[in-house]
Write a protein that holds these residues in place. Structure first.
Motif, PDB file in Angstrom:
ATOM      1  N   PRO A 150      59.324 -29.357 -18.320  1.00 28.50           N
ATOM      2  CA  PRO A 150      59.242 -28.126 -17.525  1.00 28.50           C
ATOM      3  C   PRO A 150      58.027 -28.113 -16.611  1.00 28.50           C
ATOM      4  O   PRO A 150      56.992 -28.709 -16.904  1.00 28.50           O
ATOM      5  CB  PRO A 150      59.147 -27.029 -18.584  1.00 28.50           C
ATOM      6  N   VAL A 151      58.169 -27.424 -15.496  1.00 29.15           N
ATOM      7  CA  VAL A 151      57.069 -27.259 -14.557  1.00 29.15           C
ATOM      8  C   VAL A 151      55.989 -26.405 -15.230  1.00 29.15           C
ATOM      9  O   VAL A 151      56.300 -25.372 -15.830  1.00 29.15           O
ATOM     10  CB  VAL A 151      57.556 -26.567 -13.260  1.00 29.15           C
ATOM     11  N   GLN A 211      43.226 -29.213 -12.258  1.00 22.10           N
ATOM     12  CA  GLN A 211      44.251 -28.517 -13.027  1.00 22.10           C
ATOM     13  C   GLN A 211      45.472 -29.412 -13.149  1.00 22.10           C
ATOM     14  O   GLN A 211      45.621 -30.378 -12.389  1.00 22.10           O
ATOM     15  CB  GLN A 211      44.628 -27.188 -12.364  1.00 22.10           C
ATOM     16  N   GLN A 212      46.356 -29.101 -14.072  1.00 13.80           N
ATOM     17  CA  GLN A 212      47.515 -29.954 -14.323  1.00 13.80           C
ATOM     18  C   GLN A 212      48.629 -29.642 -13.337  1.00 13.80           C
ATOM     19  O   GLN A 212      49.001 -28.485 -13.137  1.00 13.80           O
ATOM     20  CB  GLN A 212      48.029 -29.762 -15.753  1.00 13.80           C
ATOM     21  N   TYR A 213      49.174 -30.686 -12.721  1.00 12.91           N
ATOM     22  CA  TYR A 213      50.293 -30.532 -11.805  1.00 12.91           C
ATOM     23  C   TYR A 213      51.581 -31.128 -12.372  1.00 12.91           C
ATOM     24  O   TYR A 213      52.665 -30.587 -12.137  1.00 12.91           O
ATOM     25  CB  TYR A 213      49.987 -31.211 -10.455  1.00 12.91           C
ATOM     26  N   ALA A 214      51.498 -32.218 -13.067  1.00 14.03           N
ATOM     27  CA  ALA A 214      52.687 -32.892 -13.576  1.00 14.03           C
ATOM     28  C   ALA A 214      53.165 -32.251 -14.876  1.00 14.03           C
ATOM     29  O   ALA A 214      52.376 -31.648 -15.612  1.00 14.03           O
ATOM     30  CB  ALA A 214      52.387 -34.375 -13.812  1.00 14.03           C
ATOM     31  N   PRO A 215      54.450 -32.361 -15.198  1.00 12.17           N
ATOM     32  CA  PRO A 215      54.927 -31.920 -16.505  1.00 12.17           C
ATOM     33  C   PRO A 215      54.227 -32.697 -17.623  1.00 12.17           C
ATOM     34  O   PRO A 215      53.760 -33.829 -17.412  1.00 12.17           O
ATOM     35  CB  PRO A 215      56.421 -32.239 -16.468  1.00 12.17           C
ATOM     36  N   ASP A 258      52.364 -36.449 -17.637  1.00  9.87           N
ATOM     37  CA  ASP A 258      50.983 -36.171 -17.244  1.00  9.87           C
ATOM     38  C   ASP A 258      50.100 -37.389 -17.514  1.00  9.87           C
ATOM     39  O   ASP A 258      50.128 -37.945 -18.622  1.00  9.87           O
ATOM     40  CB  ASP A 258      50.458 -34.956 -18.004  1.00  9.87           C
ATOM     41  N   GLY A 259      49.355 -37.817 -16.516  1.00 10.98           N
ATOM     42  CA  GLY A 259      48.492 -38.986 -16.669  1.00 10.98           C
ATOM     43  C   GLY A 259      49.144 -40.290 -16.264  1.00 10.98           C
ATOM     44  O   GLY A 259      48.496 -41.341 -16.283  1.00 10.98           O
ATOM     45  N   THR A 260      50.428 -40.255 -15.866  1.00  9.30           N
ATOM     46  CA  THR A 260      51.117 -41.470 -15.431  1.00  9.30           C
ATOM     47  C   THR A 260      50.727 -41.810 -13.996  1.00  9.30           C
ATOM     48  O   THR A 260      50.725 -40.944 -13.125  1.00  9.30           O
ATOM     49  CB  THR A 260      52.647 -41.291 -15.502  1.00  9.30           C
ATOM     50  N   ILE A 317      38.947 -36.501 -10.680  1.00  5.34           N
ATOM     51  CA  ILE A 317      38.695 -35.058 -10.597  1.00  5.34           C
ATOM     52  C   ILE A 317      39.816 -34.281 -11.283  1.00  5.34           C
ATOM     53  O   ILE A 317      39.573 -33.354 -12.078  1.00  5.34           O
ATOM     54  CB  ILE A 317      38.566 -34.614  -9.122  1.00  5.34           C
ATOM     55  N   LEU A 318      41.059 -34.631 -10.997  1.00  4.62           N
ATOM     56  CA  LEU A 318      42.202 -33.900 -11.530  1.00  4.62           C
ATOM     57  C   LEU A 318      42.271 -33.970 -13.052  1.00  4.62           C
ATOM     58  O   LEU A 318      42.719 -33.010 -13.702  1.00  4.62           O
ATOM     59  CB  LEU A 318      43.509 -34.447 -10.949  1.00  4.62           C
TER      60      LEU A 318
END
Length: 455
Positions: free
Chosen positions: A381-382, A416-420, A424-426, A450-451
């Motif tokens: 999910p987003v 901040q987190q953008y990916a599901p 995340d982290g890929t 930074i992200l």
């Protein structure tokens, strides 16, 4: 020089103040002029313009007044259509060439057309054919407007260039634009057979060997005038040798063009196209130019070549030189705008730029890796703070409530987190250190740091 279906260098020059293309029928006229269709039913190709009730049929068969702009590559039937209009309607036919005519000539024709319409003995409408109308200046095109708008003349104008660039808007809006397409090999074959047997043509004096026919079709490149010009030259060569069969050697000698082994519908088509792209990928500009030349000489569709170059610009160069895609797209646009043979230069420029550009396949690897993960079900999910928060009640359920606006951070980047969660982290995009991508490699490493610093 005219550019319609069957006008040729060496044909009698059109009259400045009148005359008809259909009047050229003497035996010394070029083969392509003698074989010019005399009716719409004899026209080969352009079936999308010939349906019952189509504007072209209404103009010719219904004798209905309307002004036409005929846009298409050389040798596709623009001047032939004008000749049919001249031959099959009861209108007076006047031809002007944009190469030689000026504003004064245009006004004289329009004034003459008005006089014809006002004759007490009976009104006679005038068809004004203008070849290469894109060569007219704005002032010359403006001079046409009163005649077209008031229907003092029925304008039939031909152009090989995109009329949206080369014809003024008022003239475009007052005319019906008909787009002609390059003829297919089957269309050209029909014309060759007709020219070989028709009494207006070669009158069954010669036979055309199959390998000669294939070579002619390749050289024609969808241009009927070119095909008939080459056939006439080859027939002259056979006649000089007192031969009844036009063989490949006679054809090659007559047109000074060696046969290139290249089947546009078979393996050669794909093999040479593959070799072109792989030579670009391998940065061998000379080999790439060779394969481009083979494709051009074999009559390959330049749009096909341009499409392959656009793909290569992203697949094999990508961010190694981000301008490569723009160069390839510009070449593709040029092919559409000006056509062959001039567009060969644009294609060659793109091939040189792409072959010498730093190479990177990081873009295609990134998108394919991301697609592979999506296909594998990694579609979490987003994150709530990225969801749409513009509708009533969205924030009450947490949509967008903790989103941080990137432009409010002095760095322009907010950790901040953008990916599901599932991906995340890929790292999908893995830039190389070649060419301009080296700068992107440094930047993406800094951005990721930074992200992901979300303590």
């Amino acid at each position: 020089m005219s550019d319609g279906l069957f006008d040729l260098p060496g044909a009698p020059a059109p009259a400045r103040g009148g005359g008809s293309l259909a009047d050229v029928d003497h035996t010394a006229a070029p083969l392509a002029v003698r074989m010019r269709p005399r009716s719409l039913d004899e026209l080969v190709g352009q079936q999308h313009l010939l349906a019952p009730g189509s504007p072209l049929r209404r103009l010719v068969e219904g004798d209905q007044p309307m002004s036409l702009l005929l846009w298409g590559p050389p040798g596709t039937g623009k001047t032939t259509i004008a000749a049919v209009v001249s031959h099959q309607t009861n209108r007076k036919f006047v031809e002007l060439s944009a190469v030689t005519a000026g504003v004064k000539d245009v006004r004289q024709v329009i004034d003459g057309a008005r006089r014809e319409l006002s004759k007490p003995s009976g009104a006679v409408e005038t068809v004004l054919f203008i070849d290469e109308v894109h060569r007219f200046t704005k002032a010359q095109q403006d001079a046409l407007l009163p005649g077209v708008e008031n229907r003092w003349v029925t304008l039939v104008a031909a152009t090989t260039e995109n009329p949206f660039f080369s014809v003024i808007s008022p003239l475009l809006s007052r005319s019906l634009l008909l787009t002609l397409e390059s003829l297919t090999d089957d269309d050209i074959a029909v014309l060759l057979d007709r020219a070989l047997t028709d009494e207006r043509g070669l009158n069954a004096e010669f036979e055309l060997a199959e390998d000669s026919r294939a070579h002619l079709l390749r050289m024609a490149g969808g241009d009927a005038r070119r095909a008939l010009t080459y056939l006439e030259a080859a027939a002259g060569g056979a006649r000089a040798k007192d031969a009844k069969v036009i063989d490949l050697k006679t054809l090659e000698t007559a047109v000074d063009r060696a046969a290139v082994r290249y089947d546009r519908a078979g393996d050669q088509h794909y093999d040479v196209a593959s070799a072109l792209i792989k030579s670009i990928r391998g940065s061998d500009v000379d080999a790439a130019m060779h394969y481009l030349a083979r494709m051009i000489e074999a009559g390959e569709d330049p749009r096909f070549i341009a499409r392959r170059l656009v793909i290569s610009a992203s697949e094999d160069i990508g961010m190694g030189d981000p301008t490569a895609l723009g160069v390839a797209v510009a070449a593709a646009d040029a092919v559409q705008l000006i056509g062959m043979p001039e567009a060969r230069i644009n294609l060659a420029q793109a091939v040189v730029a792409l072959a010498l550009a730093p190479k990177s396949n990081a873009v295609i690897m990134a998108v394919d890796a991301a697609i592979a993960d999506v296909k594998a079900g990694k579609v979490g999910p987003v994150p709530p703070h990225l969801r749409d928060a513009h509708y009533a009640g969205a924030k009450k359920i947490g949509h967008g409530s903790s989103y941080q606006y990137s432009h409010d951070d002095p760095r322009g980047i907010v950790p901040q987190q953008y990916a599901p969660d599932v991906i995340d982290g890929t790292d999908y995009y893995k830039p190389t250190r070649r060419g301009g991508e080296a700068a992107y490699a440094d930047r993406v490493a800094n951005i990721r740091k930074i992200l992901r610093d979300r303590k």
